[in-house]
Motif scaffolding. Structure first.
Motif, short mmCIF file in Angstrom:
data_model
loop_
_atom_site.label_atom_id
_atom_site.label_comp_id
_atom_site.label_asym_id
_atom_site.label_seq_id
_atom_site.Cartn_x
_atom_site.Cartn_y
_atom_site.Cartn_z
N THR A 162 81.75 7.29 97.27
CA THR A 162 80.70 6.84 98.18
C THR A 162 79.78 5.83 97.49
OG1 THR A 162 80.71 9.00 99.27
CG2 THR A 162 78.75 7.64 99.63
N THR A 163 79.43 4.76 98.22
CA THR A 163 78.44 3.81 97.72
C THR A 163 77.28 3.80 98.70
OG1 THR A 163 80.26 2.46 96.92
CG2 THR A 163 78.07 1.44 96.96
N VAL A 164 76.10 4.14 98.22
CA VAL A 164 74.92 4.10 99.09
C VAL A 164 74.11 2.87 98.68
CG1 VAL A 164 72.83 5.32 99.82
CG2 VAL A 164 74.88 6.62 99.23
N LYS A 165 73.99 1.93 99.63
CA LYS A 165 73.28 0.69 99.32
C LYS A 165 71.97 0.63 100.11
CE LYS A 165 74.18 -4.25 98.82
NZ LYS A 165 75.23 -5.29 98.85
N LEU A 166 70.87 0.47 99.36
CA LEU A 166 69.57 0.43 100.01
C LEU A 166 69.06 -1.01 100.04
CD1 LEU A 166 67.78 3.38 98.15
CD2 LEU A 166 69.45 3.48 99.98
N TYR A 167 68.75 -1.51 101.22
CA TYR A 167 68.10 -2.82 101.33
C TYR A 167 66.60 -2.56 101.24
CZ TYR A 167 72.65 -4.64 102.38
OH TYR A 167 73.97 -5.00 102.26
N LEU A 168 66.03 -2.91 100.10
CA LEU A 168 64.68 -2.45 99.77
C LEU A 168 63.60 -3.10 100.64
CD1 LEU A 168 65.18 -2.56 95.91
CD2 LEU A 168 65.16 -0.52 97.37
N ASN A 169 62.65 -2.31 101.06
CA ASN A 169 61.49 -2.83 101.78
C ASN A 169 60.41 -3.21 100.75
OD1 ASN A 169 60.28 -0.46 100.96
ND2 ASN A 169 60.59 0.58 102.94
N GLU A 170 59.24 -3.62 101.22
CA GLU A 170 58.19 -4.07 100.30
C GLU A 170 57.87 -3.02 99.24
OE1 GLU A 170 56.63 -6.84 99.41
OE2 GLU A 170 58.17 -7.69 100.73
N GLN A 171 57.73 -1.77 99.70
CA GLN A 171 57.37 -0.70 98.76
C GLN A 171 58.52 -0.38 97.82
OE1 GLN A 171 57.09 -0.06 102.16
NE2 GLN A 171 54.88 -0.49 102.32
N GLY A 172 59.72 -0.76 98.22
CA GLY A 172 60.90 -0.40 97.44
C GLY A 172 61.24 -1.38 96.33
N LYS A 173 60.68 -2.57 96.42
CA LYS A 173 61.09 -3.63 95.49
C LYS A 173 60.87 -3.25 94.03
CE LYS A 173 61.00 -7.63 98.51
NZ LYS A 173 62.25 -7.17 99.14
N GLU A 174 59.81 -2.49 93.77
CA GLU A 174 59.51 -2.12 92.37
C GLU A 174 60.65 -1.34 91.71
OE1 GLU A 174 57.03 1.39 91.58
OE2 GLU A 174 56.45 1.33 93.69
N PHE A 175 61.52 -0.76 92.53
CA PHE A 175 62.59 0.06 91.94
C PHE A 175 63.81 -0.76 91.54
CE2 PHE A 175 60.05 2.85 94.65
CZ PHE A 175 59.64 3.75 93.68
N ALA A 176 63.83 -2.04 91.92
CA ALA A 176 64.92 -2.90 91.47
C ALA A 176 64.57 -3.42 90.07
CB ALA A 176 65.13 -4.05 92.46
N SER A 177 64.41 -2.52 89.15
CA SER A 177 63.98 -2.88 87.81
C SER A 177 64.67 -1.96 86.82
CB SER A 177 62.46 -2.71 87.71
OG SER A 177 62.11 -2.15 86.47
N ARG A 178 65.20 -2.55 85.79
CA ARG A 178 65.92 -1.79 84.79
C ARG A 178 65.06 -0.66 84.20
NH1 ARG A 178 67.39 -3.90 78.78
NH2 ARG A 178 67.78 -1.80 78.01
#
Ligand SMILES: Nc1ncnc2c1ncn2[C@@H]1O[C@H](COP(=O)(O)OP(=O)(O)OP(=O)(O)O)[C@@H](O)[C@H]1O
Length: 615
Positions: A170-186
């Motif tokens: 399974t691949t769960v792909k989240l299209y991040l909203n404004e509040q979510g963008k901070e989590f696209a970080s190593r």
């Protein structure tokens, strides 16, 4: 292409998640990783036990990828069991968990309180919508050809489309909203995985690019240790690791109150790691409670939904039992009767109760917290588990007239007067009422301690305990207990002299009472309603009625009268209507003080008015 509606409960849950967990958004990642790990557990189990899955490759891994430049998405991929169309509809459109309604009804609207509750319930997959305005799940079930794409914006509907996927998983792909963008970080991802998912048994890889001397290289970094913590030697596991593992296991935000880790090596080989949560699980008193101990066989996860792993009264315990000797393909039905499991279970209970005993002796502050949360289930244990009775009787605690907080029976016995014949107790639903019961006056006057038993189960428990180290337990509401208080010759003589008023009262009360007798143990009140020792108490009657027993024998109280009381003196002189009113009022106040209702409320009220008019 098919559109589907979310089940109503999903709507509510989504709403609650978004409103209560905004300060804990990062848990979405823990939930997705935990689901991926569960999916790998399920596949491993099938590959090992089910002929149909023999040829399916098992290469367990969890991969996290994200959009480094645009911060537009984050995805979690696993090589687990996967889902077909039917699974998608059942799992990602409804909440199948038992106790869902109970959970929803417990929510208060207070974000902080609800967040704790939600932690205990497990918000799961839907927490993805806290950080994403669109979620795609691309999945293919192991052993099946077709893949599917599940898509939703979390607003009420979802779609399932036919799709392509190279392997199962399974691949769960989240299209991040404004509040979510901070989590696209190593750094953010590494931190969250370390905090919440370090003890996941399968490797978790993070993918990112690194620039070194002008060239960009793709990096795949393993974030967790991926070993089963409970299999490591005790001495090598730090306190923090134990706590972290507990949180990975339960999703509880609080540290556990204490834990117990042991390994048995002998005829049977197994490992047990049990935790006690700091706060009792919200569903502890619900028939739909979720059992919290996971069963593994040789590190392979078998089941967590099994209520047989520990006795019911230990349903608040969380943890892991891992056996070397049970067969992998042990079925649910077999589990219940399995000799090996019964042995492990017994040993686990024994060791757990021993640990409780140790804590009671060595760390009273922790034990006090334990009792505040779990005294009731321990009492259930004492009621039901005869095998461990001797330990449980030392572990349960009671409120008492002599101590703040709680006392053990052992401590009560130590404080007993040299000539005291019994451990006295009073039962009922309301602590305040019990503490001010007139019947306790005599005990206070003689400095005798009485246990205040205000838990519902106490009513059943006290007779089952029967006696503690040879000392019988006696309810103060019995004639028998009254006689033991004793009285002097002088008192007896005076009582004899004044006895005529009892006949007068009996003539008014008639069938309402079993008897009217002189009391040696009342000072402030004119009378008290008590029971014969063999009679069922009113609380007990209520319990039995609730359990469906209908033909209960009628029990009548005995009225104990305080012959020295001024009101009783007035009764001696009264006649006619006034006599009747006074006797019945005295009777009703005794009934009220025992925590019961007068049988005829309106007549009771009229009698009071008549008395007031008389002045
Ligand atoms: N990565 C996945 N692979 C296979 N099935 C999955 C995956 N993620 C979710 N599911 C299915 O969807 C169901 C619902 O997931 P969700 O996270 O909402 O709840 P849960 O995992 O059952 O409960 P909890 O979060 O309290 O442990 C899961 O039980 C599982 O059957």
């Amino acid at each position: 292409m098919a559109r589907h509606e979310f089940q109503t409960e999903v709507h509510r849950l989504l709403d609650i998640i978004i409103h209560s967990l905004y300060s804990h958004r990062e848990i979405f990642l823990r939930e997705l990783v935990s689901n991926a790990s569960d999916a790998l557990d399920k596949l491993r189990f099938l590959v090992l036990t089910d002929e149909a899955y023999k040829g399916v490759p098992f290469a367990p891994r969890i991969d996290i990828r994200f959009d480094e430049e645009g911060r537009s998405y984050l995805q979690v991929e696993d090589t687990g069991i996967g889902m077909n169309e039917q699974d998608l509809i059942e799992n990602l459109g409804t909440i199948a968990k038992s106790g869902t309604n109970e959970f929803l009804s417990r929510l208060t609207g207070d974000a902080k309180k609800d967040a704790t509750l939600i932690g205990q319930f497990g918000v799961g997959f839907y927490s993805a919508f806290m950080v994403a305005d669109r979620v795609e799940v691309l999945t293919r079930k192991a052993g099946e050809e077709k893949a599917f794409l599940w898509v939703s914006d979390g607003k009420g509907e979802y779609e399932i489309l036919p799709a392509e996927r190279a392997g199962h998983g399974t691949t769960v792909k989240l299209y991040l909203n404004e509040q979510g963008k901070e989590f696209a970080s190593r750094w953010r991802i590494e931190e969250i995985v370390r905090r919440y998912s370090n003890h996941i048994q399968f490797p978790i890889y993070l993918h990112y690019t690194e620039e070194k001397e002008g060239t960009r290289t793709e990096v795949e970094k393993q974030l967790n240790a991926a070993v089963a913590l409970w299999r490591r030697p005790k001495g090598e596991i730090s306190e923090q690791e134990y706590k972290d593992f507990y949180k990975t296991l339960t999703h509880d935000e609080e540290d556990p109150l204490f834990w117990l880790h042991f390994k048995a090596e002998g005829t049977l080989e197994y490992t047990v790691l049990l935790y006690v949560p700091s706060s009792a699980p919200f569903d502890m008193f619900s028939p739909h409670y979720r059992a919290g101990v996971k069963l593994y066989v040789k590190r392979v996860f078998i089941t967590e939904d099994d209520r047989e792993l520990l006795p019911t009264y230990l349903r608040f315990v969380r943890g892991v039992i891992d056996s070397e000797d049970l067969p992998l393909n042990v079925s649910r039905e077999m589990l219940q009767e399995h000799r090996i499991l019964a042995t492990i279970r017994n040993a686990a209970v024994k060791r757990f109760l021993q640990e409780c005993t140790r804590i009671a002796e060595e760390d009273p502050a922790t034990y006090e917290r334990f009792i505040r949360e779990y005294n009731k289930p321990l009492k259930e244990g004492l009621y039901l588990d005869h095998q461990h009775r001797d330990v449980l009787i030392e572990l349960v605690r009671f409120k008492s007239t002599k101590v703040e907080g709680y006392t053990s029976l052992a401590a009560y016995k130590e404080r007993m007067k040299p000539d005291q014949k019994a451990i006295y107790y009073i039962t009922g639903g309301d602590e305040k009422l019990l503490r001010s019961a007139p019947i306790l006056e005599a005990y206070r006057a003689r400095d005798i301690e009485v246990l205040i038993m205000d838990d519902e189960i106490d009513e059943l428990l006290a007779p089952v305990i029967g006696s503690y180290q040879g000392v019988p337990l006696k309810a103060v509401h019995t004639r028998d207990a009254a006689e033991e208080l004793g009285e002097s010759e002088e008192e007896k003589r005076r009582r004899e002299e004044k006895k005529d008023v009892l006949e007068k009262m009996k003539a008014v009360l008639k069938e309402r009472v079993k008897d009217v007798v002189a009391s040696s143990r009342l000072s402030d009140v004119p009378a008290a309603a008590v029971l014969d020792e063999r009679d069922l108490s009113p609380q007990m009657q209520a319990i039995l009625k609730a359990m469906g027993q209908v033909d209960l024998p009628e029990t009548k109280p005995v009225l104990e009268v305080n012959l020295d009381h001024p009101v009783v003196e007035r009764i001696r002189a009264a006649e006619g209507q006034e006599l009747e009113d006074m006797v019945l009022l005295v009777y009703d106040q005794a009934v009220l003080s025992a925590g019961l209702r007068p049988e005829d409320g309106p007549e009771f009220a009229r009698r009071i008015v008549r008395m007031l008019e008389r002045g």
